[in-house]
Design an enzyme around this catalytic site. Structure first.
Site, short mmCIF file in Angstrom:
data_model
loop_
_atom_site.label_atom_id
_atom_site.label_comp_id
_atom_site.label_asym_id
_atom_site.label_seq_id
_atom_site.Cartn_x
_atom_site.Cartn_y
_atom_site.Cartn_z
N HIS A 1 3.85 -0.13 -7.52
CA HIS A 1 3.97 -1.03 -8.66
C HIS A 1 2.60 -1.51 -9.13
CE1 HIS A 1 8.41 -1.41 -8.49
NE2 HIS A 1 8.17 -0.92 -7.29
N ASP B 1 6.42 -7.00 -14.01
CA ASP B 1 7.15 -5.87 -13.45
C ASP B 1 8.65 -6.16 -13.61
OD1 ASP B 1 6.61 -3.61 -11.02
OD2 ASP B 1 8.63 -4.49 -11.08
N ALA C 1 -2.92 9.98 2.26
CA ALA C 1 -3.59 11.07 1.53
C ALA C 1 -4.21 10.58 0.23
CB ALA C 1 -2.53 12.12 1.18
N HIS D 1 8.96 12.48 -2.18
CA HIS D 1 10.11 11.57 -2.11
C HIS D 1 10.57 11.16 -3.51
CE1 HIS D 1 7.05 8.76 -3.15
NE2 HIS D 1 7.72 7.69 -2.85
N TRP E 1 8.41 7.16 -8.58
CA TRP E 1 8.13 7.47 -9.98
C TRP E 1 6.65 7.82 -10.22
CZ3 TRP E 1 11.13 9.35 -13.41
CH2 TRP E 1 10.73 9.40 -14.74
N ASN E 2 5.76 7.13 -9.50
CA ASN E 2 4.33 7.46 -9.67
C ASN E 2 4.04 8.88 -9.21
OD1 ASN E 2 3.04 4.80 -10.54
ND2 ASN E 2 4.23 4.22 -8.74
N GLU F 1 15.28 4.23 -5.99
CA GLU F 1 15.90 5.00 -7.08
C GLU F 1 15.49 6.46 -7.01
OE1 GLU F 1 12.93 4.47 -7.21
OE2 GLU F 1 11.98 4.69 -9.15
N GLN F 2 15.00 6.90 -5.83
CA GLN F 2 14.40 8.25 -5.74
C GLN F 2 15.43 9.37 -5.88
OE1 GLN F 2 12.38 7.58 -2.02
NE2 GLN F 2 11.23 5.89 -2.91
N1 UPG Z 1 -0.12 7.53 -2.41
C1 UPG Z 1 -1.33 8.00 -1.97
N2 UPG Z 1 -1.39 8.51 -0.70
C2 UPG Z 1 -0.32 8.57 0.13
C3 UPG Z 1 0.92 8.09 -0.34
C4 UPG Z 1 0.99 7.58 -1.62
O1 UPG Z 1 -2.32 7.98 -2.70
O2 UPG Z 1 -0.46 9.06 1.26
C5 UPG Z 1 -0.05 6.98 -3.77
C6 UPG Z 1 0.55 7.96 -4.75
O3 UPG Z 1 -0.43 8.78 -5.32
C7 UPG Z 1 1.22 7.02 -5.76
C8 UPG Z 1 1.57 5.80 -4.93
O4 UPG Z 1 0.78 5.84 -3.77
O5 UPG Z 1 0.28 6.64 -6.75
C9 UPG Z 1 3.02 5.82 -4.50
O6 UPG Z 1 3.85 5.53 -5.58
P1 UPG Z 1 5.30 6.17 -5.73
O7 UPG Z 1 5.24 7.62 -5.73
O8 UPG Z 1 5.93 5.57 -6.94
O9 UPG Z 1 6.06 5.79 -4.43
P2 UPG Z 1 6.37 4.39 -3.67
O10 UPG Z 1 5.16 3.79 -3.16
O11 UPG Z 1 7.43 4.72 -2.70
O12 UPG Z 1 6.95 3.49 -4.90
C10 UPG Z 1 7.93 2.50 -5.03
C11 UPG Z 1 9.37 2.98 -4.80
C12 UPG Z 1 9.70 4.14 -5.73
C13 UPG Z 1 9.49 3.70 -7.17
C14 UPG Z 1 8.07 3.19 -7.36
C15 UPG Z 1 7.83 2.65 -8.76
O13 UPG Z 1 9.53 3.37 -3.46
O14 UPG Z 1 11.02 4.56 -5.53
O15 UPG Z 1 9.72 4.78 -8.06
O16 UPG Z 1 7.81 2.14 -6.42
O17 UPG Z 1 8.78 1.72 -9.12
#
Ligand code: UPG
Length: 486
Positions: free
Chosen positions: A16, A123, A356, A373, A376-377, A397-398
């Protein structure tokens, strides 16, 4: 010249904060009449988020953008097992936001050249702060870090519950097909966002859906061409106006800003990738909270050993206490979880890592597929860099995002769409190594239809952000609205 100050407040979690930080950067870089302040609520949810917010403090932010860390209210919100932790955190942080914004306002009123408070961007799940904006007499906008179709699902589910008295928790494990506006195909009910299946979370979800109807406008991290069905469905004249302003993804190079021990690890990963042929590496990474039990880790390892592709695997350690909501940590030694001899046998074809530098990895030409997983990002990052995804949703919401990507958009392939790994360890099923191999082989095909479609969507995403593009124009309209507020 009118100058406007916008305050942005994300949920204190990686997925977020990242998106709102990018939105704040985009706003100030696009228009020099705008300034932005991001409030980081504390405690943040996990150590990787702390590292990220620290890196923000250490990096040079663009002019007219600042990040403010609110006091750490650990003692008031420490019981993260309480599903209402976010609601209580928001309530306890309200006075601090009010105090800080009042000071900003007093200072700006003393100097007519300073930007004047023009609004708040919350948010979706921070919209409980709306009273603060109302108190200052300025509009508040909601930013969705998830997609437009997810917002459609919020409105749809709220109407089913409030107007038709449907018991939504009964949809858990249900194969009933739902006509969710914003999706082109009927959705199996069991793929709805997890929040809907638990009474305590459902009440919060519905409250946010109702609040969403009151906002000045809804900003979504998406782009029109990607989610045209959903954006059109939302823009029905009954909902607040919708601004698709994405895809906003973390900037390449952000990982290099981290502390040097982290930078060394990341350099090692990037150098390893440099030695691999184009499109040869399958990247596996499951978000900031993604982890698996030991049995599932062994199935993944077996699949990687036998699928015939190179791999880069971000493997994280789940909380040792069942029932505790705790983010994963890095393994000190991967040998404690991987099958005996795995690391030696795969030395030439693979690399196992902890956290990573995801955007750098996805942008690297050696990467040909991404097991994700479907946060959304991550979904937007895969599209942005044209890497097809094999979907393995875990929570939140994955599953819904995975359905949208595989069935609605044809931009991904499935590992297991209805997999659900609850934070509390419920409902864990094991995906076999055979199923994983099948999906990896599919997603790594060089000339597949899916790859072609993702490449094309990547090109369109780039165009949408450029002058004249759909998100560029949408952001321009939003900025005019914000300037008009003052
Ligand atoms: N990331 C890294 N390295 C890692 C793991 C993650 O850089 O080893 C970054 C990734 O590039 C991204 C962010 O972390 O920018 C992760 O975001 P996202 O893919 O959205 O996953 P979550 O952190 O799980 O995000 C939460 C919810 C997800 C929702 C999102 C936005 O779990 O379901 O879509 O928030 O609302």
């Amino acid at each position: 010249m009118k100058k406007a100050e916008v305050v942005l407040i994300p949920i204190p979690a990686m997925g977020h904060i990242v998106a709102l930080v990018e939105l704040a950067k985009l706003l100030v870089q696009r228009d020099d009449r705008l300034s932005t302040t991001i409030f980081i609520l504390h405690p943040v949810l996990d150590p990787s988020t702390t590292k990220y917010t620290e890196s923000l403090a250490a990096s040079t932010l663009p002019d007219r953008m600042r990040v403010v860390n609110l006091p750490n209210l650990e003692s008031k919100t420490e019981d993260t097992k309480d599903r209402n932790w976010l609601t209580s955190m928001i309530e306890s942080q309200k006075p601090h936001v009010e105090e800080y914004v009042s000071k900003m306002r007093t200072q700006s009123q003393l100097s007519p050249d300073s930007p004047q408070l023009s609004g708040f961007i919350f948010d979706t799940f921070v919209s409980g702060m709306k009273d603060v904006a109302n108190g200052f007499g300025v509009p508040w906008y909601v930013f969705s870090a998830s997609g437009a179709a997810f917002i459609c699902s919020m409105f749809y589910l709220q109407a089913l519950h409030d107007d038709e008295g449907v018991n939504l928790t009964e949809f858990k494990n249900s194969d009933a097909l739902l006509e969710v506006p914003g999706l082109a195909n009927p959705l199996p009910a069991k793929l709805l966002p997890s929040m809907v299946f638990r009474e305590d979370m459902l009440a919060i979800f519905l409250e946010h859906a109702r609040t969403l109807k009151e906002t000045r406008s809804i900003l979504v991290n998406t782009f029109l061409e990607f989610e045209s069905y959903a954006v059109h469905s939302l823009s029905n004249g009954k909902n607040p106006p919708v601004y698709p302003v994405g895809p906003m993804v973390k900037h390449l190079g952000d990982a290099r800003d981290l502390r040097s021990d982290e930078s060394n690890k990341y350099r090692d990963i990037m150098e390893w990738l440099d030695d691999q042929p184009p499109l040869s590496v399958m990247f596996l990474c499951f978000g900031s909270w993604g982890s698996f039990c030991g049995k599932q880790v062994k199935e993944i390892a077996c699949a990687l050993e036998h699928c015939g592709h190179r791999f880069l695997w971000s493997l994280r350690k789940p909380s040792s206490q069942k029932g505790k909501i705790e983010s994963p940590s890095d393994y000190l030694n991967f040998q404690e979880i991987l099958p005996e001899g795995f690391l030696d046998r795969t030395l030439k074809i693979g690399k196992v890592i902890g956290w990573a530098p995801q955007v750098e990895i996805l942008a690297h030409p050696a990467v040909g597929g991404f097991a994700s997983h479907c946060g959304w990002n991550s979904t937007l990052e895969s599209v942005r860099f044209g890497v097809p995804v094999a979907t393995w949703p875990l929570y939140a919401e994955q599953q819904f995002n995975a359905f949208q990507m595989v069935i609605d958009l044809g931009l991904a392939v499935e590992i297991k769409m209805d997999y659900r790994r609850d934070f509390l360890g419920d409902n864990e099923i094991i995906v076999s190594s055979d199923d994983i191999v099948k999906a990896i082989k599919h997603v790594m095909e060089e000339d597949s239809e899916v790859r072609k479609k993702v490449k094309e969507m990547s090109r369109i995403s780039e165009k949408s952000l450029k002058d004249g593009g759909s998100s560029f124009s949408s952001l321009g309209r939003l900025i005019e609205d914000m300037i008009d507020n003052i």
